[in-house]
Structure formats: C-alpha cells, structure tokens
Motif scaffolding. Structure first.
Motif, mmCIF file in Angstrom:
data_model
loop_
_atom_site.group_PDB
_atom_site.id
_atom_site.type_symbol
_atom_site.label_atom_id
_atom_site.label_comp_id
_atom_site.label_asym_id
_atom_site.label_seq_id
_atom_site.Cartn_x
_atom_site.Cartn_y
_atom_site.Cartn_z
ATOM 1 N N ASP A 107 35.888 38.129 80.842
ATOM 2 C CA ASP A 107 36.060 39.288 79.962
ATOM 3 C C ASP A 107 37.552 39.617 79.914
ATOM 4 O O ASP A 107 38.089 40.252 80.816
ATOM 5 C CB ASP A 107 35.243 40.463 80.505
ATOM 6 C CG ASP A 107 35.276 41.658 79.572
ATOM 7 O OD1 ASP A 107 36.003 41.617 78.564
ATOM 8 O OD2 ASP A 107 34.563 42.641 79.856
ATOM 9 N N TYR A 152 25.577 39.395 75.727
ATOM 10 C CA TYR A 152 25.930 38.150 75.054
ATOM 11 C C TYR A 152 24.752 37.183 75.024
ATOM 12 O O TYR A 152 23.933 37.143 75.958
ATOM 13 C CB TYR A 152 27.128 37.483 75.739
ATOM 14 C CG TYR A 152 28.457 38.124 75.389
ATOM 15 C CD1 TYR A 152 29.243 37.614 74.378
ATOM 16 C CD2 TYR A 152 28.890 39.252 76.085
ATOM 17 C CE1 TYR A 152 30.461 38.203 74.042
ATOM 18 C CE2 TYR A 152 30.102 39.856 75.763
ATOM 19 C CZ TYR A 152 30.881 39.324 74.731
ATOM 20 O OH TYR A 152 32.067 39.921 74.406
ATOM 21 N N SER A 182 21.146 34.304 77.907
ATOM 22 C CA SER A 182 21.656 35.640 77.591
ATOM 23 C C SER A 182 22.165 36.265 78.886
ATOM 24 O O SER A 182 21.656 35.984 79.971
ATOM 25 C CB SER A 182 20.558 36.518 76.990
ATOM 26 O OG SER A 182 20.050 35.964 75.792
ATOM 27 N N ILE A 220 28.972 31.327 71.916
ATOM 28 C CA ILE A 220 28.745 32.507 72.744
ATOM 29 C C ILE A 220 29.138 33.722 71.914
ATOM 30 O O ILE A 220 30.298 33.830 71.482
ATOM 31 C CB ILE A 220 29.572 32.447 74.038
ATOM 32 C CG1 ILE A 220 29.289 31.142 74.803
ATOM 33 C CG2 ILE A 220 29.292 33.662 74.912
ATOM 34 C CD1 ILE A 220 30.171 30.943 76.023
ATOM 35 N N ALA A 221 28.182 34.626 71.680
ATOM 36 C CA ALA A 221 28.453 35.781 70.819
ATOM 37 C C ALA A 221 27.790 37.021 71.390
ATOM 38 O O ALA A 221 26.708 36.953 71.997
ATOM 39 C CB ALA A 221 27.942 35.516 69.404
ATOM 40 N N ASN A 222 28.441 38.167 71.159
ATOM 41 C CA ASN A 222 27.804 39.413 71.575
ATOM 42 C C ASN A 222 26.752 39.827 70.550
ATOM 43 O O ASN A 222 26.645 39.233 69.475
ATOM 44 C CB ASN A 222 28.832 40.513 71.843
ATOM 45 C CG ASN A 222 29.610 40.916 70.599
ATOM 46 O OD1 ASN A 222 29.390 40.384 69.510
ATOM 47 N ND2 ASN A 222 30.533 41.846 70.761
ATOM 48 N N ARG A 223 25.969 40.841 70.893
ATOM 49 C CA ARG A 223 24.776 41.155 70.104
ATOM 50 C C ARG A 223 25.106 41.593 68.676
ATOM 51 O O ARG A 223 24.338 41.337 67.746
ATOM 52 C CB ARG A 223 23.955 42.243 70.810
ATOM 53 C CG ARG A 223 23.374 41.782 72.131
ATOM 54 C CD ARG A 223 22.224 40.798 71.946
ATOM 55 N NE ARG A 223 21.878 40.100 73.164
ATOM 56 C CZ ARG A 223 21.124 40.591 74.138
ATOM 57 N NH1 ARG A 223 20.634 41.823 74.056
ATOM 58 N NH2 ARG A 223 20.854 39.862 75.201
ATOM 59 N N GLU A 235 32.706 36.198 68.864
ATOM 60 C CA GLU A 235 32.065 34.890 68.952
ATOM 61 C C GLU A 235 33.108 33.835 69.269
ATOM 62 O O GLU A 235 34.183 33.807 68.673
ATOM 63 C CB GLU A 235 31.361 34.508 67.652
ATOM 64 C CG GLU A 235 30.673 33.137 67.738
ATOM 65 C CD GLU A 235 29.918 32.754 66.480
ATOM 66 O OE1 GLU A 235 29.525 31.569 66.374
ATOM 67 O OE2 GLU A 235 29.730 33.617 65.611
#
Length: 796
Positions: A496, A504, A525, A558-561, A566
């Motif tokens: 992070d 994620y 996830s 890899i992407a957040n909600r 991304e």
C-alpha cells in the motif's frame, strides 16, 4: 562455451572479451551487504585488488603458453573480464585456462535506429497522448531535479540550446587513434557527436553496407527526448545529463566501449543509464546484459531498447535481454505496437520482454550542428523526427527520473515495478505479453501509484548459476515440463504505497490458453493493510506430447472494489519442453490462378494463403514476370510475421510495397513468390504461372452449307505462344471453353461443346442448320471468367 566463431586464417587476429571466475566488485559489495558487513573504501580496494590480481595472473599465463595478446582493456566493476586482441588459433588455448569462464567476440554495436522522417519546424509534442500527464507532473515541480542520467550513445551536441543547460559532462570511449578511420584523435572528456570534419580522406561518406552517414546524431536525438527544453520539451527537463560516447563514425562502436561506459556510470554513481542500442543476440547471458544486471545490483536503473527487429517472436536483442534491466518497446501515437519493435521472449529463461512500451514512432527531437568545426551554425531547424525503440527508451529513462525524484529512497526494482504495474495494457487481441510486456507507460500513474505488486522471484543473472532476488512486475514461470502433473507457486507482495488501504479483488485474464493449464490466486480477494502476500499457482496436467509454442500467457489484474485503482502483471509459461521445429512453409497456394477481378469470381475475392510453422523475418510477396523472371513489384512486405496461417488478398488495384502508390495489376503471366528469413535460413515458395486477364475473347465465325468456321482471338493464345517458347505451353481448350447453341423455332437447344485449335481457329459441321429460320450462337468463356458470344450468319 557460448561463443561461436567462423573459421578462417589461423593467424587472423580477432577482438574478444575474456570472462574470469572471480566476482566483480559489484557482486563482492552485494555479498558483503547480505552478510551485514559494510563495504568500506578499504573493502573496495581489497576487492579491486583481488580482481586485478586474477586478470594479471591469467594474462601472464597466456604469455607463458605463447598466446599472443594485445590491446588489453580491463573491466573490474560490473564484470571481471578484459577485452583483448588474440589470434584465432589461440581461442582453444584461452578457453582451456582454469580461471577463464567463457570468451565471446568483441563485436560491433550500432544505435537501434529504425526509420527517420522529415518533420515540420513546429514542435508537435502536444500530439503525444501522454503530454498532459507530463505537464501535470511538471506543474507539481517533478521535472527530474537532482537525478543523474547517463546516455551511452554516439555523443551529444552540448551547445544545442535545448541541451546546454542540462548537460553536466561526459566521456569519450571510442578509439580514434587510427588515421585511416579518423582524421584526428579525441580527448577522453570530449563526448561530442562525430563530426563530418573528422572523416579522413578516402573514407566513404556513407557506410557501404549499412548506409549510415559518417557523422553521427543519434545521441543528441536521444538526449532531447530525455531532457530537452525550448524547441522540444523532454520528459525530464531538469535532470543532470551526462553523455558517454560509445559510438563513433557511422554510429558504430564495440561491445568493449559499452562495457567501459557502464563501468564509468557505476563509478560516477549515476542514478539511471540509457542504452538506445542493440546487438545481434537474443541471449540473457550476453556480456552487456550481464553488465546491466550488475549495474542494477549497484543501484542504477538500467534502461535499454528491445530492438528494431520485430514483429517476429524472439526478436528482442541484447542488452534488452537483461533480466534486471528495463527493456523498452515502441508504441505508436494511436496506441499500437510499432511493427519494427522487437518481441520476446528472451532466452534461455523465457522471460517476458519488452518490460514496457513507450512512444517511439515519429518522435520530434534535437539534432546536432557540429559547431566546433564550423562557425555560424543555426539551431532554428536543428530538429528531426525518428522512429524506433531508440526513441522509446529515453522516454522511459525520463519517467524513471521523475519517479526517482518523487521517491528518492526507491530502488531500481521499485521503479521498474512502478513502471510495469501502472502501464496501460494495449489491445490483447492484437498484442500478447511478448509484444507489449506490461503495456504502454502512464507517467503520472507511475509516479503516483496507489499500490504496487512485486513478483518475488530469483533469477540467474550472469550465466554462472548464481541466483539473485529479482522483485519485478512480471510473473515468469519459464519453461515447464509436463512429464507429470505440475503445480508451481510463486509469491506476489502487494504494498500500500499511499496508505489508503481498501478491499481488493484479483482476476486472471488468459490471452493464450493451453489444455487445462490455469493460473489461480490465493486469496482472490483481500483487505489491504500495509502489505499483503498472494500465492500465484500454475497447475497443468501431464502431457508428454507438447510441441513448439504450447504456452499459457495472460495478465493478473489487482483492483479495488470501486475500480479506482487497478494494476496488472503479465505472466507466461512455456510447455514446449524444448521442442523446436525445422522452419518450413507448410502451405502456399492461391484460391485461383486465372484472374479477371470480375464479380463472377467466387465472392469477388482472390487471395494467397500462407502457412508457416515459425516466425519469419522480412516476409514479402513478390510479383515476377513468369517468362523473363524479372521482378515486377511487391504486393506485400513487413518486418516480420508470426507462425500460423494467413491470407493476403490479391487486388487489381493494390498498394505497391516498392513505391507506396496505388498500382494497377496489368494483364500478363506472373509468378507470385514468397520470401522470408528465419535467422540465416531463407524460406522461398512460388506459385505460377498466374494469369491476369481482364479482357473478353473476340469471336468471329461464319457458316457455309453445313460447315461452321471461325477464329477466337484472345490473350490466352498469346500467353500460350509465350509459354511454348520456354517449353511450358498448355492445351488451349483448358483455358478457353467453346460451345454453340442452336435455336430452332424459337426454342434454344442444349449447349454443345467443341474444341479449338491451338491458334484459336475452329470448325465443325452443323447439317441441321436452316438459313433464315435458325439462330446459331457461339460462346467462348475463358478460365478467368470472361465470356464472349457471337451470332453466326450463313455466308451468301
């Protein structure tokens, strides 16, 4: 040993690089740091002395064995090696020395130039779709301040108004002592471009084989892309720019010059080095690739071109094969991969190359004016457009400088991962992971990533079995044997960077599938809180019958909600188990070989169908006069094509590959020839004769009593006569089909075929014909689909 030499005179002297067994200084420093031991000045001197002692010992042993050696140049920092001139007959003796690891030729190197183009006087930097991202970074004060970047190239015009403020110094590594090669010698601190005034009497203005001009400009063009300001705006206009001249006349140098430049960059503690050049090797174990690996271990971001030998697979060239360095491909303004941009993988580890793409097509940048040798030079028009991975590499070097300024504590590995993770993946239906790597760089995202994902892998970086940790932005499974069911796991470390955390999800996009092979992520996830480790698993079932190019490729995303963040990492696995093919053309045919380009042809479409079992460089379809064997035109040409089957449409109006103009395919007899290269092997195939005939036959006939006589005039008769002269005539009735239809009492009868003589004359009896009442029609249709009809009258 990895080197091969063509045998000639045993007394011939050749330039070589001799690699020795002791670790160079960079690796000794790394070993000490891993053991927690400070590498002091005293430790440096001790390491340098140990490497020097081994080199002197080997040179003395060579003399003792009557091996004549001259022009010795040592390398001790990034390599433990020396360049030298030896006799060809002594190669075996040198290789047999106990402390010699391998020998390779000290070969000629050239700048990675693809094409150049005339350009308008205005600066069209704003056309670059990434320019707004750079403007935003500059507005934030991120312009490369304090970052030292060395350009290893043909030198620089340090007086150019776009470069004079950022130029901080440089060195010349090109030997100009031979008066037959240069009209004057050079000082060590003079990295100016090669001037026309340095050309000695008798030396050609252009190189006889490459066509390169004696004077150079390549390094100045590269420097402008990196750091220009005023006429052009470079990516990082406030760096400290250093020029190391490793190319001389005709933009050519030697491997040993490059190695000197890399060693100097380490000694001067450069932050970044740019090598816009390529060698004729796809190996990860080339000396320059290894030297770049070691430079990265010393803390330098090493950036080089992928090469300009695309678009075939495996065309990436050293030093773009460096496992730890950053290899750069060329993207166009409309986000395509330029056809000339070299493709991966590199050998022998099936590594994903290039790492990233950057704009490299028709790039506007600075040109030298050689003011040292002429007065009154005007810089108003000292600019030009050039295309190649040479132009893409300094773009990445500039972005790396911006990242380094924003994150001064980041290592070369951090910077490489930031460039890769945040890149924009281009059209995956057109371009796979070996075409584009992680994708096209996004400068703002690379400087300000929210998260980064490191693939934690160990790689062999010098060909001697020693493994080092290489955290990177690609997942390389390499060559995987399917002699048994396999399950291979690798680790991803997600960090992070902004400290914002979040939820994620991880997904896997497969670009090329193979059997039941799959890549899975555990956990799929996660909640990011500082750092998160992920397990990447490759599973596949036993398959002893794998073949060449059986592989699995794709991207891990890899992407957040809310999709506001991304990143992606390309992955690749090779299941061929070392399988290779003998290069061959498996199919080469035309849908038809008699062409009229009329709507009556099936679908109105004529094509050449080609199937090759390997990648082919410089493929072309040549149109050749079948009778004289003289070339007529080129219907198709590219830098390369990949294995597989494809069709090339044959059009009456086509774009000539020779002239670039629309051209009409005239009537005639041709052969369509395919030519291409697979390394040094030529592939050839031919289709012919191919008849192009757009005219209808002309038929005349008459009837006397019961006898019908006539003449067909047609190109096929002329074609046949021409072919008979070379012993290849045909039966005319195979190309011209004649028939008649008799109409009696208003009712048409069935068509009745009859034969033509070879000269087109014909005759047949028709006793049932009644003059004044019946109608006789003769129809002649040629093999190309053209038809003519003649109504016959009885002679009076």
């Amino acid at each position: 040993m990895r080197n091969l030499y063509n045998r000639s005179s045993e007394e011939e002297e050749i330039a070589v690089i001799v690699h020795l067994s002791e670790d160079p200084i960079v690796l000794q420093r790394r070993a000490a740091e891993l053991d927690g031991i400070p590498f002091t000045d005293e430790a440096y001197k001790k390491a340098d002395a140990a490497v020097n002692l081994q080199q002197q010992r080997v040179i003395h042993e060579m003399a003792a064995r009557n091996i004549r050696v001259s022009e010795v140049q040592p390398f001790r920092t990034v390599l433990n090696a020396f360049s030298a001139i030896i006799r060809r007959k002594d190669i075996g003796k040198v290789r047999s020395l106990k402390e010699v690891v391998w020998i390779e030729p000290d070969v000629q190197v050239r700048g990675a130039v693809a094409t150049s183009a005339a350009c308008p006087s205005d600066n069209e930097t704003e056309i670059d779709r990434l320019f707004p991202e750079l403007q935003a970074l500059w507005a934030d004060g991120i312009e490369g301040q304090g970052i030292k970047v060395a350009v290893l190239d043909s030198g620089i015009d340090k007086n150019h108004p776009d470069l004079k403020d950022v130029y901080k110094g440089g060195k010349n590594f090109v030997d100009q002592s031979n008066p037959e090669e240069y009209a004057r010698s050079r000082e060590e601190d003079d990295p100016s471009e090669t001037s026309p005034a340095e050309r000695p009497e008798g030396a050609p203005e252009k190189h006889p084989s490459t066509g390169a001009a004696f004077e150079s400009y390549h390094g100045t063009h590269i420097a402008g892309i990196l750091a220009g300001k005023n006429g052009v705006r470079g990516v990082a206009p406030k760096i400290e720019l250093y020029a190391y001249r490793v190319f001389g006349a005709y933009t050519a140098g030697k491997t040993s010059y490059l190695l000197k430049g890399i060693e100097e960059a380490v000694a001067q503690k450069m932050d970044i080095i740019n090598l816009s050049l390529s060698l004729d090797s796809d190996l990860e174990t080339h000396a320059v690739s290894i030297a770049l690996n070691h430079a990265v271990m010393a803390g330098i971001v090493a950036i080089s071109t992928a090469g300009n030998t695309g678009p075939v697979r495996g065309s990436v060239r050293a030093p773009g094969t460096s496992r730890l360095g950053i290899s750069v491909g060329n993207s166009t303004r409309d986000d395509q991969v330029d056809s000339s941009s070299s493709r991966g993988p590199s050998k022998p580890d099936f590594d994903i190359k290039p790492d990233v793409l950057a704009p490299g097509t028709e790039v506007f940048s600075t040109m030298p004016r050689y003011v040292e040798d002429k007065s009154g030079a005007i810089y108003k028009d000292a600019y030009k457009r050039e295309t190649g991975t040479s132009q893409a590499a300094p773009y990445i070097a500039g972005v790396a400088a911006l990242i380094k300024q924003a994150h001064p504590d980041w290592t070369p590995f951090d910077i490489k991962v930031a460039l890769s993770n945040t890149a924009r993946v281009l059209d995956t239906e057109k371009f796979d992971v070996f075409d584009q790597g992680a994708g096209r760089v996004q400068p703002y995202e690379a400087v300000h990533p929210a998260i980064l994902a490191y693939s934690i892998e160990k790689v062999e970086m010098n060909g001697e079995g020693e493994l080092v940790e290489n955290p990177k932005g690609t997942v390389t499974f390499g060559s995987v044997s399917l002699d048994e069911d396999i399950s291979i796991s690798k680790q991803l470390l997600v960090k992070d960077i902004k400290g914002t955390g979040g939820e994620y999800d991880v997904t896997v996009q497969v670009i090329k599938a193979f059997g039941d092979a799959e890549v899975t992520i555990n956990p799929p996830s996660f909640t990011l809180n500082g750092e998160q480790r992920l397990q990447v698993s490759l599973k596949a079932s036993k398959n002893p019958n794998t073949k060449y190019r059986d592989e699995l490729t794709g991207y891990i995303r890899i992407a957040n909600r809310d999709q506001s963040v991304e990143i992606s990492l390309p992955f690749a696995a090779d299941f061929s188990n070392g399988a290779t093919v003998t290069p061959a053309i498996e199919e080469f045919r035309m849908t038809k070989t008699d062409l009229s380009f009329t709507e009556t042809e099936a679908g109105g479409h004529v094509a050449v169908r080609l199937s090759v079992n390997t990648d082919v460089s410089y493929p072309s379809l040549e149109l050749v006069n079948y009778i004289t064997k003289e070339p007529v035109d080129s219907l198709f040409y590219q830098d390369g094509i990949s294995l597989g089957t494809r069709e090339f449409p044959i059009l009456q109006r086509y774009k000539s590959s020779w002239s670039g103009e629309e051209t009409l395919l005239a009537d005639g007899i041709y052969s369509v020839n395919f030519t291409g290269m697979v390394k040094a092997l030529a592939l050839n195939a031919s289709i012919g004769p191919v008849f192009v005939k757009t005219t209808k036959p002309v038929v005349t006939a008459s009837i006397d009593a019961a006898s019908v006589k006539g003449q067909v005039t047609d190109h096929y008769i002329e074609f046949n006569q021409a072919l008979e002269e070379i012993g290849e005539g045909f039966e005319l009735n195979e190309k011209l089909q004649a028939s008649y239809i008799l109409t009696k009492n208003g009712q048409s009868g069935e068509a009745v075929s009859f034969l033509l003589n070879q000269d087109g004359t014909f005759s047949f009896e028709l006793p049932s014909f009644e003059a004044g009442k019946d109608l006789l029609s003769i129809v002649v249709t040629d093999a190309a689909g053209n038809a003519a009809e003649c109504l016959v009258q009885r002679e009076e």
